[in-house]
Design an enzyme around this catalytic site. Structure first.
Site, PDB file in Angstrom:
ATOM      1  N   CYS A  98       1.348   2.467   2.846  1.00  0.00           N
ATOM      2  CA  CYS A  98       0.387   2.350   3.931  1.00  0.00           C
ATOM      3  C   CYS A  98       0.275   3.702   4.624  1.00  0.00           C
ATOM      4  CB  CYS A  98       0.808   1.263   4.915  1.00  0.00           C
ATOM      5  SG  CYS A  98       2.529   1.313   5.374  1.00  0.00           S
TER       6      CYS A  98
ATOM      7  N   CYS B 239       5.744   2.862   7.014  1.00  0.00           N
ATOM      8  CA  CYS B 239       4.420   3.463   6.856  1.00  0.00           C
ATOM      9  C   CYS B 239       4.483   4.979   7.026  1.00  0.00           C
ATOM     10  CB  CYS B 239       3.483   2.910   7.931  1.00  0.00           C
ATOM     11  SG  CYS B 239       2.435   1.622   7.318  1.00  0.00           S
TER      12      CYS B 239
END
Ligand code: AVW
Length: 248
Positions: free
Chosen positions: A163, A82
Site C-alpha cells: 500500500c 504501509c
C-alpha cells in the site's frame, strides 16, 4: 530418468535440503519473534515449524502447488506497514543493506521470508525425512518444486498487500535492469494493487558506467505492466551503489 529411487535417494540436479532444516526454522522463528520483532511474540513457532514441514514432507518434490502453502502462510502472512515495502531483483544483498539503514522491509524481513532465507528443502514420497542429497532444480527438473513455489506464493502475497509508496531496487549494471521472467517481473509487479505507487531505483556498480536507464526498453516494459494496473510509477537511475546507500 534422474529420479529413479535408489535406496530412498532421489538424484535431482539441485542442492539437497539444508542440514538441520527443522532446527534452523525453529531457532530463526524464536529469534525473530523474541528479538527482531517482539511485537509478533504471540506467534507459535512450534506450530509454524510443524505447518512448514507438513507442506512438503512425504510429497512428490515436483508437485508443489500454491495451495500446499496456504495454511503456513495464513499463520504468518507477509505483510508490512504501509510505505515500508522494498522489492529487489538481482540486488538482494544491496536491498538488504539499504533497508537496514532505513525503516523499510524486504520480504526477508517478514517472518516466513526470514525463516526460509537461503535455505533449501524437499521431501520424497514414502518417507518422513527431508531429502538431504538433492532437490529438484527449477530448470533441469521441474518448476513446480517446493522451493520455487514457496518464493512465488510468498512474493505474491507480499505484493498484494502493498500500500502507498513501495520501492524496487534494480541492477543498473545489467543490460536489462527489469527482467520480466524474474519473480519481481512475473509475480510482484503484476500483483500490485491500483493506486499503489512504485519507485524504481536503478543502481549500478560503483566505478563503472550504468548499463540500463529509466528510458531503456526493459523499464518501459515494467511501466506498461504497471499502466495496465493503474499503478503509478517513478524511476530514478544513474546511481552508483555508494551514492544510493549514502543518500539512504
Ligand atoms: P532474482 P527475483 N532466499 O535476483 O526478482 C533464497 O532474479 O526473481 O530476483 N532464494 C530466494 C529468496 C531468498 N530470500 N528470495 C527469492 N529467492 C529465489 C522475492 C527465487 O527463486 C523478493 F520479494 C528468485 O527467483 C524480491 O522482490 C531468486 O531466488 C523478489 O522475490 C532470485 O532471483 C526477488 O526475486
Amino acid at each position: 530418468d534422474c529420479c529413479t529411487p535408489i535406496k530412498k535417494l532421489c538424484w535431482w540436479h539441485g542442492a539437497g535440503s539444508t542440514a538441520d532444516f527443522q532446527k534452523i526454522i525453529q531457532e530463526r522463528c524464536d529469534t525473530y519473534t523474541q528479538t527482531i520483532r517482539p511485537g509478533s511474540r504471540s506467534r507459535n513457532c512450534q506450530a509454524i515449524r510443524q505447518a512448514f514441514m507438513s507442506t512438503f514432507i512425504s510429497k512428490d518434490p515436483c508437485k508443489a502447488t500454491k495451495e500446499d502453502y496456504n495454511s503456513l502462510i495464513n499463520l504468518a502472512p507477509p505483510t508490512v506497514p504501509c510505505g515500508q515495502q522494498v522489492f529487489w531483483s538481482k540486488t538482494k544483498e544491496l536491498a538488504h543493506e539499504y533497508v537496514k539503514r532505513q525503516r523499510l522491509m524486504t520480504l526477508e524481513d517478514t517472518l516466513l521470508g526470514y525463516l526460509a532465507d537461503g535455505l533449501s528443502w524437499c521431501g520424497e514420497p514414502g518417507s518422513s525425512d527431508l531429502n538431504i542429497w538433492s532437490c529438484p532444480d527449477w530448470r533441469k527438473d521441474c518448476r513446480t518444486n517446493y522451493l520455487s513455489v514457496f518464493w512465488e506464493v510468498l512474493s505474491e502475497r507480499f505484493a498484494e498487500s502493498a500500500c502507498s509508496t513501495v520501492r524496487v531496487v534494480l541492477n543498473g549494471s545489467l543490460e536489462n535492469a527489469f527482467d520480466s521472467m524474474s519473480i519481481f517481473g512475473r509475480v510482484e509487479a503484476p500483483n500490485l494493487r491500483p493506486q499503489v505507487e512504485l519507485e524504481a531505483w536503478l543502481v549500478h556498480d560503483t566505478g563503472k558506467p550504468p548499463s540500463d536507464s529509466c528510458s531503456g526498453s526493459s523499464i518501459r516494459k515494467l511501466k506498461s505492466i504497471l499502466d495496465g494496473r493503474n499503478v503509478k510509477f517513478r524511476c530514478m537511475d544513474n546511481l552508483s551503489r555508494d551514492q544510493f546507500l549514502q543518500r539512504s
